[in-house]
Write an enzyme that holds these catalytic residues in place. Structure first.
Site, mmCIF file in Angstrom:
data_model
loop_
_atom_site.group_PDB
_atom_site.id
_atom_site.type_symbol
_atom_site.label_atom_id
_atom_site.label_comp_id
_atom_site.label_asym_id
_atom_site.label_seq_id
_atom_site.Cartn_x
_atom_site.Cartn_y
_atom_site.Cartn_z
ATOM 1 N N LYS A 247 -14.680 -7.752 4.545
ATOM 2 C CA LYS A 247 -14.200 -8.864 5.355
ATOM 3 C C LYS A 247 -14.758 -8.667 6.768
ATOM 4 O O LYS A 247 -14.612 -7.591 7.344
ATOM 5 C CB LYS A 247 -12.674 -8.852 5.382
ATOM 6 C CG LYS A 247 -12.079 -8.810 3.967
ATOM 7 C CD LYS A 247 -11.044 -7.727 3.760
ATOM 8 C CE LYS A 247 -10.825 -7.470 2.282
ATOM 9 N NZ LYS A 247 -9.844 -6.442 1.968
ATOM 10 N N HIS B 232 0.842 -1.205 0.000
ATOM 11 C CA HIS B 232 0.000 0.000 0.000
ATOM 12 C C HIS B 232 0.878 1.257 0.000
ATOM 13 O O HIS B 232 0.609 2.219 -0.725
ATOM 14 C CB HIS B 232 -0.890 0.041 1.253
ATOM 15 C CG HIS B 232 -1.890 -1.069 1.363
ATOM 16 N ND1 HIS B 232 -2.107 -1.765 2.520
ATOM 17 C CD2 HIS B 232 -2.749 -1.607 0.452
ATOM 18 C CE1 HIS B 232 -3.054 -2.669 2.336
ATOM 19 N NE2 HIS B 232 -3.458 -2.604 1.090
ATOM 20 N N SER C 146 -3.128 -7.841 3.070
ATOM 21 C CA SER C 146 -3.387 -7.602 4.496
ATOM 22 C C SER C 146 -3.773 -8.904 5.175
ATOM 23 O O SER C 146 -3.391 -9.176 6.313
ATOM 24 C CB SER C 146 -4.500 -6.573 4.654
ATOM 25 O OG SER C 146 -4.087 -5.349 4.127
ATOM 26 N N ARG D 147 -1.675 -6.140 -8.111
ATOM 27 C CA ARG D 147 -0.624 -7.081 -7.754
ATOM 28 C C ARG D 147 -0.373 -8.091 -8.859
ATOM 29 O O ARG D 147 0.748 -8.406 -9.190
ATOM 30 C CB ARG D 147 -1.011 -7.856 -6.496
ATOM 31 C CG ARG D 147 -0.870 -7.064 -5.255
ATOM 32 C CD ARG D 147 -1.527 -7.735 -4.099
ATOM 33 N NE ARG D 147 -2.970 -7.588 -4.177
ATOM 34 C CZ ARG D 147 -3.783 -7.660 -3.145
ATOM 35 N NH1 ARG D 147 -3.301 -7.919 -1.964
ATOM 36 N NH2 ARG D 147 -5.069 -7.483 -3.297
HETATM 37 P P1 ADP Z 1 -5.921 -6.073 0.783
HETATM 38 O O1 ADP Z 1 -6.821 -6.293 1.968
HETATM 39 O O2 ADP Z 1 -6.212 -6.948 -0.393
HETATM 40 O O3 ADP Z 1 -4.460 -5.932 1.078
HETATM 41 P P2 ADP Z 1 -7.080 -3.432 0.500
HETATM 42 O O4 ADP Z 1 -8.538 -3.504 0.362
HETATM 43 O O5 ADP Z 1 -6.587 -2.816 1.750
HETATM 44 O O6 ADP Z 1 -6.324 -4.750 0.243
HETATM 45 O O7 ADP Z 1 -6.460 -2.764 -0.791
HETATM 46 C C1 ADP Z 1 -6.470 -1.436 -1.122
HETATM 47 C C2 ADP Z 1 -5.740 -1.246 -2.432
HETATM 48 O O8 ADP Z 1 -4.384 -1.627 -2.280
HETATM 49 C C3 ADP Z 1 -6.260 -2.061 -3.602
HETATM 50 O O9 ADP Z 1 -6.146 -1.275 -4.764
HETATM 51 C C4 ADP Z 1 -5.305 -3.211 -3.685
HETATM 52 O O10 ADP Z 1 -5.212 -3.736 -4.997
HETATM 53 C C5 ADP Z 1 -4.023 -2.505 -3.303
HETATM 54 N N1 ADP Z 1 -3.031 -3.435 -2.816
HETATM 55 C C6 ADP Z 1 -3.174 -4.389 -1.894
HETATM 56 N N2 ADP Z 1 -2.027 -5.067 -1.730
HETATM 57 C C7 ADP Z 1 -1.124 -4.519 -2.585
HETATM 58 C C8 ADP Z 1 0.253 -4.779 -2.901
HETATM 59 N N3 ADP Z 1 0.922 -5.762 -2.326
HETATM 60 N N4 ADP Z 1 0.835 -3.985 -3.816
HETATM 61 C C9 ADP Z 1 0.150 -2.993 -4.417
HETATM 62 N N5 ADP Z 1 -1.144 -2.712 -4.189
HETATM 63 C C10 ADP Z 1 -1.772 -3.459 -3.272
#
Ligand code: ADP
Length: 160
Positions: free
Chosen positions: A41, A17, A128, A91
């Protein structure tokens, strides 16, 4: 003024992120990071306030980045904060299908476009959910999350 909105659950915020925020902050005048009030979730590990505080600590020093709560439709918040673009991280191909669908829906609803930032291979496996799982069983995630998130995860401890 080019302002981007980066919405997500951030439960917790990790280095994938952070990379998206850093790169977006160079592309736009301002970046607004929005933490979702009710992640789909069930039962987030960190409360909304905790998640926002952890994002704030991680982006401390990035002058053009701010953090807000997301309690409505992303496009409504985008309008409210006067963002011209929604930013999302990509990703892998597996992210693409749902992200494309959301981007098309958001454009249909509001005319706002989505910019996809492809993650570096270093962080492409990070989610996450995985971080929560590894940390819950005492795994070391310190190289995968900002310092404050690592501390918060350790304080949260293992499930009983
Ligand atoms: P997650 O729970 O899947 O980590 P979030 O809902 O918090 O994700 O994701 C917010 C944004 O961050 C989304 O656009 C997601 O694609 C992006 N994101 C999540 N993990 C990564 C990563 N490892 N690298 C780049 N972007 C990411």
């Amino acid at each position: 003024m080019r302002r981007a909105l980066f919405p997500g659950s951030f439960d917790p915020f990790h280095n994938g992120h952070l990379e998206v925020v850093e790169r977006a902050s160079k592309l736009f005048d301002e970046v607004v990071v929005a933490a979702m009030r009710n992640p789909q979730k069930a039962g987030p590990l960190f409360s909304l306030e905790e998640r926002m505080d952890l994002v704030r600590l991680a982006v401390d020093g990035m002058q053009n980045v701010s953090v807000v709560a997301l309690a409505s439709l992303v496009v409504d918040l985008a309008r409210e904060v006067e963002a011209n673009v929604i930013v999302r991280g990509l990703r892998a191909v597996s992210d693409f299908e749902i992200e494309l669908q959301m981007a098309q829906m958001n454009r249909e609803l509001s005319g706002i476009d989505t910019l996809f930032v492809p993650t570096s291979s270093e962080y492409s496996y990070l989610s996450s959910k995985l971080i929560r799982e590894v940390a819950a069983y005492g795994g070391n995630v310190s190289s995968l999350v900002p310092k404050a998130v690592d501390v918060a995860l350790r304080e949260r401890g293992r499930p009983s």
